[in-house]
Every structure is written in structure tokens, then in C-alpha cells.
Scaffold this motif. Structure first.
Motif, mmCIF file in Angstrom:
data_model
loop_
_atom_site.group_PDB
_atom_site.id
_atom_site.type_symbol
_atom_site.label_atom_id
_atom_site.label_comp_id
_atom_site.label_asym_id
_atom_site.label_seq_id
_atom_site.Cartn_x
_atom_site.Cartn_y
_atom_site.Cartn_z
ATOM 1 N N TYR A 290 19.338 19.434 29.118
ATOM 2 C CA TYR A 290 18.894 20.552 29.947
ATOM 3 C C TYR A 290 19.148 21.872 29.228
ATOM 4 C CZ TYR A 290 23.865 21.063 31.020
ATOM 5 O OH TYR A 290 25.226 21.232 30.908
ATOM 6 N N LEU B 117 19.004 28.694 31.923
ATOM 7 C CA LEU B 117 18.028 29.766 32.085
ATOM 8 C C LEU B 117 18.671 31.140 32.141
ATOM 9 C CD1 LEU B 117 15.683 28.118 34.744
ATOM 10 C CD2 LEU B 117 15.466 28.121 32.252
ATOM 11 N N ALA C 212 16.609 20.468 38.445
ATOM 12 C CA ALA C 212 15.244 20.970 38.613
ATOM 13 C C ALA C 212 15.156 21.979 39.755
ATOM 14 C CB ALA C 212 14.292 19.804 38.857
ATOM 15 N N ARG D 24 18.170 27.428 39.925
ATOM 16 C CA ARG D 24 17.597 28.582 39.244
ATOM 17 C C ARG D 24 18.299 28.868 37.922
ATOM 18 N NH1 ARG D 24 16.747 33.050 44.116
ATOM 19 N NH2 ARG D 24 15.314 31.787 45.396
ATOM 20 N N TYR E 100 19.234 26.258 35.631
ATOM 21 C CA TYR E 100 19.041 25.234 34.609
ATOM 22 C C TYR E 100 17.625 24.668 34.657
ATOM 23 C CZ TYR E 100 24.119 25.452 34.793
ATOM 24 O OH TYR E 100 25.407 25.899 34.796
ATOM 25 N N ARG E 101 17.198 24.139 33.526
ATOM 26 C CA ARG E 101 15.901 23.473 33.429
ATOM 27 C C ARG E 101 16.104 22.129 32.743
ATOM 28 N NH1 ARG E 101 11.737 26.328 29.707
ATOM 29 N NH2 ARG E 101 11.495 27.711 31.497
ATOM 30 N N LEU F 270 15.136 19.153 30.585
ATOM 31 C CA LEU F 270 14.126 18.984 29.546
ATOM 32 C C LEU F 270 13.747 17.522 29.346
ATOM 33 C CD1 LEU F 270 15.687 21.362 26.851
ATOM 34 C CD2 LEU F 270 13.947 21.939 28.572
ATOM 35 N N LEU G 16 7.803 19.407 32.208
ATOM 36 C CA LEU G 16 9.235 19.127 32.233
ATOM 37 C C LEU G 16 9.708 18.772 33.638
ATOM 38 C CD1 LEU G 16 10.386 22.093 29.954
ATOM 39 C CD2 LEU G 16 9.981 19.716 29.280
ATOM 40 N N PRO G 17 10.737 17.918 33.745
ATOM 41 C CA PRO G 17 11.394 17.212 32.638
ATOM 42 C C PRO G 17 10.545 16.064 32.115
ATOM 43 C CG PRO G 17 12.315 16.476 34.711
ATOM 44 C CD PRO G 17 11.362 17.591 35.044
ATOM 45 N N GLU H 80 13.943 28.294 22.380
ATOM 46 C CA GLU H 80 14.005 29.138 23.568
ATOM 47 C C GLU H 80 12.970 30.258 23.458
ATOM 48 O OE1 GLU H 80 17.731 30.802 25.933
ATOM 49 O OE2 GLU H 80 17.350 31.949 24.110
#
Length: 247
Positions: A32, A35, A83, A86, A88-89, A91, A119-120, A175
Motif C-alpha cells: 500500500y 497518501l 481502500a 483517506r 492509504y491506497r 496497490l 487499484l488494488p 509517486e
């Protein structure tokens, strides 16, 4: 009393040494990105080299690395929480089965997610198979394999067993920074500048426990489960009698 304790301790040590280590392990990984990392004015230099991709293996290069079906995943709740966050994302979320190799025999798993991927990434949407132009590892220098088309996430993951289990991660995440600028030292794609973030860590692990590899911009969550424990849990679930009322 002291002699009795020494005897029991010695007996326990001998019994634990007599239990064979697992021959196969299930490895589940979530990668992950952060953000909103709190890194102040920290500067990330442009990379001069990257992970050793030439020595890594896609799943279709060897039957020793077996991708697991989604129904075998145990960390879906964590991916879902990331997911919805706000901060983290997620991957990549995937899992595989492998032998309990010693370090000098372990095979690194090759990771690559192209820019623009949904994603993910799960194995169903991007099964981490080799493109048609990629051949099996040839031992070439890492730079020759790394300098190619820009990937959102690229690198290697390796699990091996010595006295403990170990996870070795070498990942590069691109990034997104914004529109290109003449003075930018970073790479760009389609007029957008991307800053390479490298996570390069090794972690000693215990089986059946969650472990984290931390980085201000990138993170890895991992769980390694001996196959015997996995199959025993599945068998127990299957053998549980149906407690629903009968007519």
C-alpha cells in the motif's frame, strides 16, 4: 526441584527440535501507499539503480511458486479498510505457495504493476505473469532490467527460512507529483512527473502472525502460514456439523 525443571526444559527442547519444519508455506502480501505521509521537507533522490529484477521470477516461470485463489486469502478485510481510508491506497494484494527454502535457494517473486492499472491489483486483473517479451531470469545486472517502461510498482519479494522465517522486500513505487518541469530530476510519463520511492527491507517473521514493513511513503503487510496449519483449519471447518434446526 531445580533438577526437575532442567529436565523438563531439556525434554521440551528436544521435542520441539524433533518436530519437522513445514515443507510448504502460504505467503499473503498487501502493498500500500501512504497518501498523506508526514515527512516534512524530506527529499527523495532520483534512483541510480533499482531492484534486481533479472534474478526474479514470475509465477509462470516455475511451478515452485504457485499463486493461490482468492478464496484462500485471509487479509481481505485489511485491504478493504485501506481502500476506504483517506490516508492509504492499496496497490497490490496477492498470495502464493512456496517451499521453505533456505536463503541461497530461495526464488524472489517479481512484481510489476503498469501505470494506469485499476487499484488494488488482484491476480484476476493482473496475474503477475511475464509479458511475452520477458524471458526467464538470466543473471543480468539489475540496471539493465530496471531501465524500461515506467511501472507504478516494481520490484521483488522473497521468503526464505533459516532459524526463523524471513521476508525480503525491494520495491519501487512511482509517486505522482504533477505536471512536468524542466528542472525535475525525476522520470515522467505523459507529461506527469513521478517520484520514485524505494522500500528495501528485510524482516524476521513468525508464522501465522501479521508483520509490517514500514516506510513513510510505502508499506507492506505480510502473513506467512505453514501449509499444514492452513489445511488443518480448512479440514476442521469442513468437518463442523451443521447446527441448523431440522424439520
Amino acid at each position: 526441584m531445580l533438577l526437575r525443571r532442567l529436565f523438563l526444559a531439556t525434554l521440551a527442547l528436544l521435542m520441539s527440535a524433533a518436530v519437522p519444519a513445514a515443507d510448504q508455506y502460504d505467503v499473503e502480501i498487501i502493498v500500500y501507499a501512504s497518501l498523506d505521509p508526514d515527512t516534512g521537507e524530506e527529499y527523495w533522490p532520483a534512483l541510480q539503480s533499482g531492484p534486481d529484477l533479472a534474478s526474479a521470477w514470475y509465477f509462470d516461470h516455475t511451478p515452485a511458486l504457485q499463486p493461490l485463489p482468492r478464496k484462500a486469502y485471509r487479509l481481505d478485510a485489511i485491504t478493504g479498510a485501506l481502500a476506504r481510508s483517506r490516508q492509504y491506497r492499496p496497490l497490490l494484494h496477492f498470495a502464493w505457495r512456496q517451499p521453505g527454502w533456505e536463503r541461497n535457494a530461495a526464488l524472489p517473486v517479481r512484481i510489476n504493476i503498469p501505470l494506469g492499472s485499476a487499484l488494488p491489483v488482484y491476480p484476476e486483473s493482473h496475474p503477475l505473469r511475464a509479458p511475452g517479451t520477458v524471458t526467464a531470469p538470466s543473471g543480468l545486472a539489475s540496471e539493465s532490467a530496471f531501465r524500461g517502461e515506467m511501472q507504478l510498482l516494481e520490484g521483488t519479494l522473497m521468503v526464505y527460512r533459516s532459524r526463523y522465517l524471513h521476508l525480503v522486500a525491494d520495491l519501487v513505487y512511482q509517486e505522482r507529483l504533477g505536471p512536468s518541469a524542466d528542472s525535475s530530476p525525476y522520470g515522467e510519463d505523459g507529461g506527469i512527473v513521478y517520484q520514485p520511492i524505494r522500500l528495501q527491507q528485510s524482516r524476521r517473521m513468525r508464522s501465522n502472525e501479521l508483520h509490517y514493513l514500514d516506510h513513510p511513503r510505502l508499506g507492506v503487510i505480510a502473513r506467512i502460514t505453514p501449509v499444514e496449519a492452513t489445511e488443518a483449519s480448512e479440514d476442521k471447518t469442513e468437518e463442523t456439523p451443521d447446527s441448523s434446526p431440522t424439520e
